[in-house]
Design an enzyme around this catalytic site. Structure first.
Site, PDB file in Angstrom:
ATOM      1  N   LYS A 148     -16.747   6.589 -89.075  1.00 27.56           N
ATOM      2  CA  LYS A 148     -15.775   7.117 -90.042  1.00 27.56           C
ATOM      3  C   LYS A 148     -16.212   6.826 -91.473  1.00 27.56           C
ATOM      4  CE  LYS A 148     -11.829   7.418 -87.018  1.00 27.56           C
ATOM      5  NZ  LYS A 148     -10.639   6.780 -86.480  1.00 27.56           N
ATOM      6  N   LYS A 201     -20.928  18.477 -84.327  1.00 31.32           N
ATOM      7  CA  LYS A 201     -19.681  18.166 -83.612  1.00 31.32           C
ATOM      8  C   LYS A 201     -18.496  18.751 -84.389  1.00 31.32           C
ATOM      9  CE  LYS A 201     -16.564  14.474 -82.497  1.00 31.32           C
ATOM     10  NZ  LYS A 201     -15.833  13.388 -82.944  1.00 31.32           N
ATOM     11  N   LYS A 259     -12.662  17.586 -88.252  1.00 32.49           N
ATOM     12  CA  LYS A 259     -12.062  17.998 -89.528  1.00 32.49           C
ATOM     13  C   LYS A 259     -12.818  17.401 -90.710  1.00 32.49           C
ATOM     14  CE  LYS A 259      -8.286  14.805 -88.737  1.00 32.49           C
ATOM     15  NZ  LYS A 259      -8.806  14.485 -87.390  1.00 32.49           N
TER      16      LYS A 259
HETATM   17  P1  ADP Z   1     -11.792  14.632 -85.923  1.00 32.31           P
HETATM   18  O1  ADP Z   1     -13.243  14.368 -85.592  1.00 32.31           O
HETATM   19  O2  ADP Z   1     -11.536  16.073 -86.228  1.00 32.31           O
HETATM   20  O3  ADP Z   1     -11.250  13.700 -86.987  1.00 32.31           O
HETATM   21  P2  ADP Z   1     -10.306  13.000 -84.122  1.00 32.31           P
HETATM   22  O4  ADP Z   1     -11.284  11.881 -84.268  1.00 32.31           O
HETATM   23  O5  ADP Z   1      -8.940  12.873 -84.716  1.00 32.31           O
HETATM   24  O6  ADP Z   1     -10.988  14.352 -84.610  1.00 32.31           O
HETATM   25  O7  ADP Z   1     -10.208  13.370 -82.578  1.00 32.31           O
HETATM   26  C1  ADP Z   1      -9.156  13.076 -81.718  1.00 32.31           C
HETATM   27  C2  ADP Z   1      -9.688  13.146 -80.297  1.00 32.31           C
HETATM   28  O8  ADP Z   1     -10.124  14.498 -80.008  1.00 32.31           O
HETATM   29  C3  ADP Z   1     -10.945  12.290 -80.135  1.00 32.31           C
HETATM   30  O9  ADP Z   1     -10.623  11.051 -79.638  1.00 32.31           O
HETATM   31  C4  ADP Z   1     -11.796  13.052 -79.158  1.00 32.31           C
HETATM   32  O10 ADP Z   1     -11.488  12.617 -77.868  1.00 32.31           O
HETATM   33  C5  ADP Z   1     -11.367  14.484 -79.294  1.00 32.31           C
HETATM   34  N1  ADP Z   1     -12.373  15.255 -80.046  1.00 32.31           N
HETATM   35  C6  ADP Z   1     -12.426  15.451 -81.389  1.00 32.31           C
HETATM   36  N2  ADP Z   1     -13.441  16.256 -81.734  1.00 32.31           N
HETATM   37  C7  ADP Z   1     -14.080  16.569 -80.573  1.00 32.31           C
HETATM   38  C8  ADP Z   1     -15.213  17.402 -80.248  1.00 32.31           C
HETATM   39  N3  ADP Z   1     -15.874  18.065 -81.181  1.00 32.31           N
HETATM   40  N4  ADP Z   1     -15.576  17.504 -78.957  1.00 32.31           N
HETATM   41  C9  ADP Z   1     -14.880  16.847 -77.983  1.00 32.31           C
HETATM   42  N5  ADP Z   1     -13.804  16.069 -78.214  1.00 32.31           N
HETATM   43  C10 ADP Z   1     -13.393  15.920 -79.489  1.00 32.31           C
HETATM   44  N1  TRP Z   2      -7.931   6.407 -81.670  1.00 32.45           N
HETATM   45  C1  TRP Z   2      -7.394   7.555 -80.963  1.00 32.45           C
HETATM   46  C2  TRP Z   2      -8.113   8.824 -81.478  1.00 32.45           C
HETATM   47  O1  TRP Z   2      -8.621   8.853 -82.565  1.00 32.45           O
HETATM   48  C3  TRP Z   2      -5.901   7.670 -81.188  1.00 32.45           C
HETATM   49  C4  TRP Z   2      -5.172   6.505 -80.609  1.00 32.45           C
HETATM   50  C5  TRP Z   2      -4.479   5.546 -81.299  1.00 32.45           C
HETATM   51  C6  TRP Z   2      -5.085   6.159 -79.232  1.00 32.45           C
HETATM   52  N2  TRP Z   2      -3.945   4.644 -80.438  1.00 32.45           N
HETATM   53  C7  TRP Z   2      -4.295   4.978 -79.170  1.00 32.45           C
HETATM   54  C8  TRP Z   2      -5.591   6.734 -78.055  1.00 32.45           C
HETATM   55  C9  TRP Z   2      -4.012   4.352 -77.926  1.00 32.45           C
HETATM   56  C10 TRP Z   2      -5.327   6.108 -76.831  1.00 32.45           C
HETATM   57  C11 TRP Z   2      -4.540   4.932 -76.780  1.00 32.45           C
HETATM   58  O2  TRP Z   2      -8.164   9.786 -80.747  1.00 32.45           O
END
Ligand code: ADP
Ligand code: TRP
Length: 332
Positions: free
Chosen positions: A115, A195, A198
């Site tokens: 991140k 990948k 957002k």
């Molecule tokens: P972003 O990368 O857009 O910030 P998040 O980290 O909030 O997305 O993603 C939430 C969940 O969605 C992740 O834990 C993951 O399991 C799934 N995810 C996000 N982007 C992908 C992707 N490109 N391919 C597969 N799974 C994804």
């Molecule tokens: N970290 C998870 C994600 O980005 C979101 C999340 C927060 C979560 N607390 C959790 C997922 C507890 C499973 C269990 O997708």
């Protein structure tokens, strides 16, 4: 394993519009699991504060996630669906777990490093994010945590912290959860081939429609193989998306078209557009209907929050006693 009497838990951050990566990597599994046990799903709004620092935006994203999940098939009669902030016990447990967490464990956090590399501010909330996530999981005695592959380390941390707590305070206070990770879902590519995320501004959102959807689908990057030549579907970003939506039969048909030539990337993109539109058409209608009834959405979250708090309190009370933390009031 008989999942019927298992507690299933997962969370999703409200930090922007949900995209196809979120759907295939996480949401679809959440929807499947709601019928397979005692499921708890929550909107991780405290987690989102690590990146969204505007009250209006956070409230709106929270509402939107609830709306999207309901439209996609989440059934609040079958599972407990709520906002993280309706369970204050989570913050209490998070602090306690933090006192057992070696700094070095957080320093090894891959999700923190990713991140920060993506441009997020390295704040303490982001650094200790896995501790709050562990509290989310442990506070309901969760057995199974369906998550995307990128969450594996965070679940390991939850298991480790539960074990430490039980050892230090000498009892079975916290249940050790198991991850449920769908490894078969490859990372969903974004329109630029990286990948989908957002943070990269390369998403196709679940509820994109009309011209906006068309524009994004048409912008998926491809190589410059001429229309008439055969193409390898497994090297194509458009096909990587098509295969997620198409039936087996349709997949075979499209693969044949790729390899026989005369099928251009423009044709593939049209197929993809139709598939996405058809796949989410029911959800789109439901979303439109629900969006006009915001009170129903907030009421549903409030009721879910009450159920979640009741469960959390059952786990938290013995934890308070074990740690010797004295309190002179009740958390309802
Ligand atoms: P972003 O990368 O857009 O910030 P998040 O980290 O909030 O997305 O993603 C939430 C969940 O969605 C992740 O834990 C993951 O399991 C799934 N995810 C996000 N982007 C992908 C992707 N490109 N391919 C597969 N799974 C994804
Ligand atoms: N970290 C998870 C994600 O980005 C979101 C999340 C927060 C979560 N607390 C959790 C997922 C507890 C499973 C269990 O997708």
């Amino acid at each position: 394993m008989n999942k019927q009497n298992k507690t299933i838990l997962s969370g999703i951050q409200p930090s922007g519009r949900l995209h196809l990566g979120n759907y295939f990597g996480a949401i679809r599994q959440h929807l499947d699991f709601q019928h397979k046990g005692d499921a708890f799903y929550f909107i991780a709004n405290y987690h989102s504060l690590t990146s969204v620092q505007n009250g209006g935006d956070l409230r709106q994203y929270t509402f939107d996630v609830a709306l999207d999940y309901l439209a996609l098939g989440m059934d609040p009669e079958k599972c407990t669906f709520f906002a993280q902030s309706d369970v204050p016990q989570v913050l209490e447990l998070s602090w306690i777990l933090g006192t057992l967490t070696p700094v070095s464990m957080m320093e090894k956090g891959v999700s923190y490093k990713d991140k920060v590399a993506q441009g997020l501010q390295p704040n303490i909330g982001l650094f200790t994010y896995p501790i709050l996530q562990a509290a989310d999981i442990l506070i309901y005695h969760s057995d199974l945590v369906p998550v995307g592959a990128d969450q594996k380390q965070n679940i390991e941390i939850s298991r480790d912290l539960a074990g430490r707590f039980n050892r230090i305070y000498n009892g079975d206070y916290l249940r050790i959860p198991e991850p449920f990770i769908v490894e078969s879902v490859a990372t969903v590519p974004g329109v630029d081939g990286r990948k989908m995320s957002k943070s990269y501004d390369n998403t196709i959102d679940i509820f994109d429609s009309g011209k906006a959807l068309k524009k994004k689908v048409m912008s998926v990057v491809t190589d410059s193989t001429p229309l008439e030549e055969p193409k390898d579907p497994d090297k194509c970003n458009v096909y990587a998306l098509i295969r997620l939506f198409a039936s087996e039969e349709k997949n075979r048909e499209i693969r044949d078209k790729y390899s026989s030539g005369g099928f251009g990337y423009g044709h593939a993109k049209k197929e993809l557009l139709t598939l996405i539109e058809e796949f989410f058409s029911g959800a789109r209608d439901r979303r439109e209907y629900l969006a006009k009834r915001p009170d129903t959405i907030w009421d549903m979250l409030r009721d879910g929050g009450k159920k979640a708090r009741d469960r959390a309190e059952i786990v938290m009370q013995p934890v308070r006693e074990a740690t010797g933390v004295v309190r002179h009031f009740e958390t309802q």
